[in-house]
Design an enzyme around this catalytic site. Structure first.
Site, PDB file in Angstrom:
ATOM      1  N   ASN A  79      -5.831   3.102  10.469  1.00  0.00           N
ATOM      2  CA  ASN A  79      -5.016   2.009  11.004  1.00  0.00           C
ATOM      3  C   ASN A  79      -4.796   2.102  12.515  1.00  0.00           C
ATOM      4  O   ASN A  79      -4.395   1.140  13.138  1.00  0.00           O
ATOM      5  CB  ASN A  79      -3.671   1.962  10.285  1.00  0.00           C
ATOM      6  N   ALA A 119       0.820  -1.212   0.000  1.00  0.00           N
ATOM      7  CA  ALA A 119       0.000   0.000   0.000  1.00  0.00           C
ATOM      8  C   ALA A 119       0.859   1.270   0.000  1.00  0.00           C
ATOM      9  O   ALA A 119       0.434   2.296  -0.537  1.00  0.00           O
ATOM     10  CB  ALA A 119      -0.943   0.007   1.195  1.00  0.00           C
ATOM     11  N   THR A 120       2.041   1.223   0.574  1.00  0.00           N
ATOM     12  CA  THR A 120       2.904   2.405   0.546  1.00  0.00           C
ATOM     13  C   THR A 120       3.207   2.790  -0.902  1.00  0.00           C
ATOM     14  O   THR A 120       3.062   3.955  -1.291  1.00  0.00           O
ATOM     15  CB  THR A 120       4.235   2.131   1.292  1.00  0.00           C
ATOM     16  N   ALA A 134      -1.712  -6.901   0.932  1.00  0.00           N
ATOM     17  CA  ALA A 134      -2.110  -8.265   1.300  1.00  0.00           C
ATOM     18  C   ALA A 134      -1.865  -8.579   2.773  1.00  0.00           C
ATOM     19  O   ALA A 134      -2.598  -9.351   3.378  1.00  0.00           O
ATOM     20  CB  ALA A 134      -1.342  -9.275   0.431  1.00  0.00           C
ATOM     21  N   HIS A 135      -0.841  -7.958   3.359  1.00  0.00           N
ATOM     22  CA  HIS A 135      -0.402  -8.465   4.670  1.00  0.00           C
ATOM     23  C   HIS A 135      -1.252  -8.009   5.845  1.00  0.00           C
ATOM     24  O   HIS A 135      -0.997  -8.409   6.980  1.00  0.00           O
ATOM     25  CB  HIS A 135       1.084  -8.157   4.898  1.00  0.00           C
ATOM     26  N   THR A 180       9.232  -7.079 -13.030  1.00  0.00           N
ATOM     27  CA  THR A 180       8.707  -8.428 -13.200  1.00  0.00           C
ATOM     28  C   THR A 180       7.699  -8.742 -12.109  1.00  0.00           C
ATOM     29  O   THR A 180       7.959  -8.514 -10.930  1.00  0.00           O
ATOM     30  CB  THR A 180       9.867  -9.453 -13.148  1.00  0.00           C
ATOM     31  N   CYS A 204       4.462   1.761  11.829  1.00  0.00           N
ATOM     32  CA  CYS A 204       5.314   2.500  10.912  1.00  0.00           C
ATOM     33  C   CYS A 204       5.855   3.768  11.558  1.00  0.00           C
ATOM     34  O   CYS A 204       6.835   4.328  11.106  1.00  0.00           O
ATOM     35  CB  CYS A 204       4.518   2.874   9.673  1.00  0.00           C
ATOM     36  N   GLN A 214      -6.430  -1.116   5.293  1.00  0.00           N
ATOM     37  CA  GLN A 214      -7.049  -1.785   6.437  1.00  0.00           C
ATOM     38  C   GLN A 214      -8.453  -2.282   6.116  1.00  0.00           C
ATOM     39  O   GLN A 214      -9.046  -3.003   6.918  1.00  0.00           O
ATOM     40  CB  GLN A 214      -7.149  -0.811   7.627  1.00  0.00           C
TER      41      GLN A 214
HETATM   42  C1  LIG Z   1      -0.197  -0.827   6.578  1.00  0.00           C
HETATM   43  C2  LIG Z   1      -0.746   0.385   5.937  1.00  0.00           C
HETATM   44  C3  LIG Z   1      -0.093   1.000   4.876  1.00  0.00           C
HETATM   45  C4  LIG Z   1       1.235   0.498   4.352  1.00  0.00           C
HETATM   46  O1  LIG Z   1       1.063  -0.691   3.648  1.00  0.00           O
HETATM   47  P1  LIG Z   1       2.332  -1.565   3.200  1.00  0.00           P
HETATM   48  O2  LIG Z   1       1.735  -2.602   2.330  1.00  0.00           O
HETATM   49  O3  LIG Z   1       2.903  -2.102   4.473  1.00  0.00           O
HETATM   50  O4  LIG Z   1       3.253  -0.674   2.477  1.00  0.00           O
HETATM   51  C5  LIG Z   1      -0.663   2.105   4.313  1.00  0.00           C
HETATM   52  N1  LIG Z   1      -1.815   2.594   4.773  1.00  0.00           N
HETATM   53  C6  LIG Z   1      -2.483   2.046   5.802  1.00  0.00           C
HETATM   54  C7  LIG Z   1      -3.776   2.621   6.246  1.00  0.00           C
HETATM   55  C8  LIG Z   1      -1.965   0.925   6.420  1.00  0.00           C
HETATM   56  O5  LIG Z   1      -2.620   0.383   7.442  1.00  0.00           O
END
Ligand SMILES: *Cc1c(COP(=O)(O)O)cnc(C)c1O
Length: 388
Positions: free
Chosen positions: A154, A74-75, A203-204, A243, A329, A182
């Site tokens: 988050n 997501a970053t 995904a995580h 890739t 973070c 989230q």
């Molecule tokens: C965890 C999170 C991110 C960052 O996502 P990554 O996949 O770890 O880079 C960005 N925005 C929100 C709201 C998050 O909770």
């Protein structure tokens, strides 16, 4: 055997679901092909897997497969959305609207753009963490090109009114981006009904692997222009070269598929567990729930505790539970959470905050133990404070 603390930091990351891992494994070994290899079976197998994953993810948000651009998370999706739009539309305008309580992966790209001469409006939030739509209304300018408002916070789990924001943006011809890291798999997301033009996923946070995410980029009504931030082989319709990583992509889609299939039952279960924990904790005097009481993410309970030192509280809880005081973070920083400060908390109260993130693998017994231990810890810290 060493007892590992009960994991309650599911907003920071989640374990990979075994079913996700099983789906991923063949793509590391026998089906290892590069999805861009068009001349042999190895490439075709990988490409078919990526295609299927793209379909699943598109369907999850009512998009089309061509609108899904894979990223490392997501970053990266937020950076691509915000910087990509800013660069592509700068002839039209250089004003962006976002919110004080956004993740740093939204705030920092905006700050970067500010340093390049863009103007950024940071909307405040109300005491419950929701933005005031009238504030957004007055923030629009003729040169506004983008509004970025997260789906689910988050830290405090607050769910912003996406459909209303989407409509306001569409009426003014302004693009609407939402960070749904989230939210994906946890609350219904529909880019058509909510008039979302760009949506970031990862995904995580939903029991998939780390290092994979996606950006939804609208292709029709309107067709969003995006300046790529990674140049190279022209993958992902030229918007994100590099890739593709089939094991992670397959795992991502499997994770979202499972989350959607189990959404109804999991919603009930997590609501029950969260309410149970709050019932216990709210017996303690001087404990406050942060964020809107109902308009919030399942399993999220963020509380501030009066009369205790924040660092001592986390230290006290740590042997029994893995929780945090804010976003993972930003935990490297010593400043109090910018999200809690935006709610109007004092620094002391913002420090003395705990985020409980209940997830798929937490049990009722765990929640009971967590509640009791947290109450005992708070009580003992307050007694010590009185003695000193
Ligand atoms: C965890 C999170 C991110 C960052 O996502 P990554 O996949 O770890 O880079 C960005 N925005 C929100 C709201 C998050 O909770």
């Amino acid at each position: 055997m060493v007892h590992r603390p009960i994991y309650l930091d599911n907003h920071a990351t989640t374990p990979v679901d075994e079913r996700v891992l099983v789906a991923m494994l063949p793509y590391f070994t026998e089906r290892f092909g590069n999805p861009s290899s068009t001349s042999h079976l190895y490439g075709w197998e990988a490409e078919a897997a990526v295609k299927q994953a793209r379909n699943i993810l598109a369907e999850a948000i009512a998009a089309t497969p061509e609108e899904i651009i894979f990223t490392s998370g997501a970053t990266e999706a937020n950076n691509l959305a915000i910087k990509g739009v800013a660069e592509a539309y700068f002839q039209k305008g250089r004003h962006i609207i976002t919110v004080q309580t956004e993740h740093n992966a939204v705030l920092d790209p905006c700050e970067y753009l500010r340093s390049l001469g863009f103007e950024i409006t940071l909307l405040p939030v109300q005491k419950d963490g929701l933005i005031e739509l009238s504030e957004l209304e007055t923030a629009f300018r003729p040169d506004t090109v983008l509004v970025s408002v997260m789906a689910a916070n988050n830290e405090i789990g607050v769910l912003q009114p996406l459909a209303e924001i989407g409509q306001m943006c569409r009426d003014r011809n302004v693009l609407f981006h939402t960070d749904a890291a989230q939210a994906i798999g946890k609350i219904p997301l529909d880019v058509q009904a909510m008039k979302i033009d760009l949506l970031s996923m990862t995904a995580h946070k939903v029991y998939g692997p780390k290092g994979i995410g996606a950006l939804y980029v609208r292709r029709r009504n309107p067709r969003v222009q995006l300046a790529p931030q990674l140049h190279g082989g022209g993958h992902e319709r030229g918007m994100r070269s590099g890739t593709l990583y089939p094991p992670q992509i397959v795992g991502f889609a499997k994770a979202v598929e499972i989350a959607l299939a189990e959404q109804a039952t999991e919603t009930q279960r997590l609501t029950m567990l969260r309410d149970k924990l709050w019932q216990k904790l709210s017996q303690v005097p001087g404990i406050h729930l942060n964020g809107h009481p109902t308009q919030r993410l399942l399993g999220n309970l963020n509380v501030s505790v009066e009369g205790v030192d924040g660092a001592a509280l986390l230290l006290g809880l740590q042997p029994v539970m893995a929780v945090s005081s804010g976003a993972a973070c930003s935990s490297a920083k010593t400043a109090p959470s910018h999200v809690l400060m935006a709610l109007g908390h004092s620094e002391t109260l913002a420090y003395a905050s705990v985020r409980f993130g209940i997830g798929r693998f937490n049990t009722e017994e765990e929640i009971e133990r967590v509640g009791e231990y947290a109450i005992a810890t708070i009580t003992s810290l307050r007694q010590q404070a009185m003695i000193v």
